[in-house]
Design an enzyme around this catalytic site. Structure first.
Site, PDB file in Angstrom:
ATOM      1  N   SER A  18       0.811  -1.212   0.000  1.00 25.00           N
ATOM      2  CA  SER A  18       0.000   0.000   0.000  1.00 25.00           C
ATOM      3  C   SER A  18       0.848   1.266   0.000  1.00 25.00           C
ATOM      4  O   SER A  18       1.968   1.289   0.514  1.00 25.00           O
ATOM      5  CB  SER A  18      -0.904  -0.003   1.233  1.00 25.00           C
ATOM      6  OG  SER A  18      -1.564   1.233   1.377  1.00 25.00           O
ATOM      7  N   TYR A  59      -2.829   5.390  -4.035  1.00 28.71           N
ATOM      8  CA  TYR A  59      -3.953   6.282  -3.766  1.00 28.71           C
ATOM      9  C   TYR A  59      -3.712   7.551  -4.582  1.00 28.71           C
ATOM     10  O   TYR A  59      -2.706   8.241  -4.381  1.00 28.71           O
ATOM     11  CB  TYR A  59      -4.041   6.648  -2.284  1.00 28.71           C
ATOM     12  CG  TYR A  59      -4.613   5.574  -1.412  1.00 28.71           C
ATOM     13  CD1 TYR A  59      -5.917   5.117  -1.596  1.00 28.71           C
ATOM     14  CD2 TYR A  59      -3.859   5.022  -0.372  1.00 28.71           C
ATOM     15  CE1 TYR A  59      -6.452   4.126  -0.774  1.00 28.71           C
ATOM     16  CE2 TYR A  59      -4.388   4.034   0.452  1.00 28.71           C
ATOM     17  CZ  TYR A  59      -5.684   3.599   0.246  1.00 28.71           C
ATOM     18  OH  TYR A  59      -6.205   2.627   1.051  1.00 28.71           O
ATOM     19  N   THR A  99      -6.274   2.553  -6.639  1.00 25.47           N
ATOM     20  CA  THR A  99      -7.547   2.512  -5.915  1.00 25.47           C
ATOM     21  C   THR A  99      -8.393   3.708  -6.338  1.00 25.47           C
ATOM     22  O   THR A  99      -8.065   4.846  -6.028  1.00 25.47           O
ATOM     23  CB  THR A  99      -7.308   2.539  -4.396  1.00 25.47           C
ATOM     24  OG1 THR A  99      -6.595   1.352  -4.021  1.00 25.47           O
ATOM     25  CG2 THR A  99      -8.624   2.580  -3.632  1.00 25.47           C
ATOM     26  N   LYS A 127      -8.679  -0.529  -9.637  1.00 27.23           N
ATOM     27  CA  LYS A 127      -9.501  -1.220  -8.638  1.00 27.23           C
ATOM     28  C   LYS A 127     -10.700  -0.355  -8.240  1.00 27.23           C
ATOM     29  O   LYS A 127     -10.557   0.831  -7.980  1.00 27.23           O
ATOM     30  CB  LYS A 127      -8.677  -1.527  -7.390  1.00 27.23           C
ATOM     31  CG  LYS A 127      -9.488  -2.127  -6.256  1.00 27.23           C
ATOM     32  CD  LYS A 127      -8.651  -2.276  -4.998  1.00 27.23           C
ATOM     33  CE  LYS A 127      -9.515  -2.705  -3.832  1.00 27.23           C
ATOM     34  NZ  LYS A 127     -10.472  -1.659  -3.399  1.00 27.23           N
ATOM     35  N   HIS A 155     -15.212  -2.246  -2.346  1.00 29.15           N
ATOM     36  CA  HIS A 155     -14.420  -1.852  -1.172  1.00 29.15           C
ATOM     37  C   HIS A 155     -14.987  -2.473   0.103  1.00 29.15           C
ATOM     38  O   HIS A 155     -15.054  -1.834   1.158  1.00 29.15           O
ATOM     39  CB  HIS A 155     -14.353  -0.330  -1.041  1.00 29.15           C
ATOM     40  CG  HIS A 155     -13.078   0.164  -0.407  1.00 29.15           C
ATOM     41  ND1 HIS A 155     -11.955   0.427  -1.139  1.00 29.15           N
ATOM     42  CD2 HIS A 155     -12.742   0.420   0.879  1.00 29.15           C
ATOM     43  CE1 HIS A 155     -10.983   0.841  -0.349  1.00 29.15           C
ATOM     44  NE2 HIS A 155     -11.433   0.831   0.894  1.00 29.15           N
TER      45      HIS A 155
END
Length: 266
Positions: A47, A70, A96, A193, A217
């Site tokens: 992440s 992100y 994401t 995603k 999610h």
């Protein structure tokens, strides 16, 4: 099961994609997960908000680490993270797209009295684990977000301060133009995603994505939307032969994986 997904030979057609907060619970939690995934022949997605450095992770677990991005408001911050992932040798980036605005997460509301401030019951629970406190919190305090150090403002480098800052930086106006810009800069495989309709799946193909993840999610963003599995057959029929289709949400046993494969997931 064994198959090839985005250039990776994957067993059980699983990809471990952590929340990014494992390191807040254990300093090298992400490394332990990545090694276990590699041993099992499964890619591991690190992440953006991990506390383990991306470059160090790719050297520890070569060839099996993907990077989860992100999208920030600042395009230069996005460029910085993309370039770091390429320098680290990542071959696949997972973007994401399904958290442009944070949902009303009832679990958090039950456990926190205010944003990032634990409620009394949670504080007592933490104090009831002195071994963890001694090994994690007391020596150095909460771990820092290693991959964001150069982007965080002074005084916001602890995990808790970093979370607060991140909440102000996610791009609420994320658009397909942002994805096109990212596709031009990122040289490896690109996975989007959070796709939840056939039209967006088709658009992902048009902007040059190599794969998509059908995902709601975990129902934490929108609690009344369609599940990825429900959408899977329509997306597989439309574009299943043109890009890789992954799906998440509610997988608990091997039979769940077989259902997804039967419905068209890769």
């Amino acid at each position: 099961l064994s198959t090839e997904i985005l250039g990776e030979t994957c067993h059980l057609t699983l990809i471990i994609a952590p929340t990014g907060f494992n390191g807040m619970l254990w300093p090298q939690g992400d490394l332990a997960l990545a090694r276990a995934a590699s041993d099992a022949g499964i890619p591991f997605t690190l992440s953006t908000v991990s506390n383990y450095p991306l470059g160090k992770m790719t050297s520890e677990v070569p060839g099996r680490v993907w990077f989860q991005l992100y999208p920030f408001k600042d395009p230069l911050a996005v460029d910085h993270l993309v370039d770091r992932a390429q320098e680290a040798g990542c071959r696949t980036m997972v973007v994401t797209t399904d958290v442009p605005v944070l949902g009303a997460r009832e679990w958090d509301q039950r456990n926190y009295r205010a944003p990032m401030k634990l409620g009394l019951a949670s504080v007592l629970d933490v104090l009831g684990h002195p071994g963890w406190l001694r090994r994690v919190m007391i020596p150095r305090g909460a771990p820092e977000f290693e991959n964001l150090k150069s982007l965080l403002p002074p005084g916001a480098r602890s995990a808790l301060a970093g979370v607060r800052f991140m909440g102000t930086q996610i791009n609420a106006k994320l658009s397909w133009e942002d994805m096109e810009r990212l596709r031009r800069r990122w040289q490896g495989k690109l996975v989007l995603k959070g796709i939840l309709c056939v039209e967006d799946a088709r658009r992902a193909l048009e902007v040059g994505a190599d794969g998509i993840v059908l995902s709601n999610h975990g129902g934490r963003q929108l609690d009344s939307c369609i599940s990825g599995l429900e959408l899977l057959p329509a997306v597989a029929t439309e574009i299943g032969s043109k890009l890789t289709i992954l799906v998440d949400g509610g997988f608990r046993r091997g039979s769940d994986v077989l259902k997804a494969v039967a419905l068209g997931a890769h």
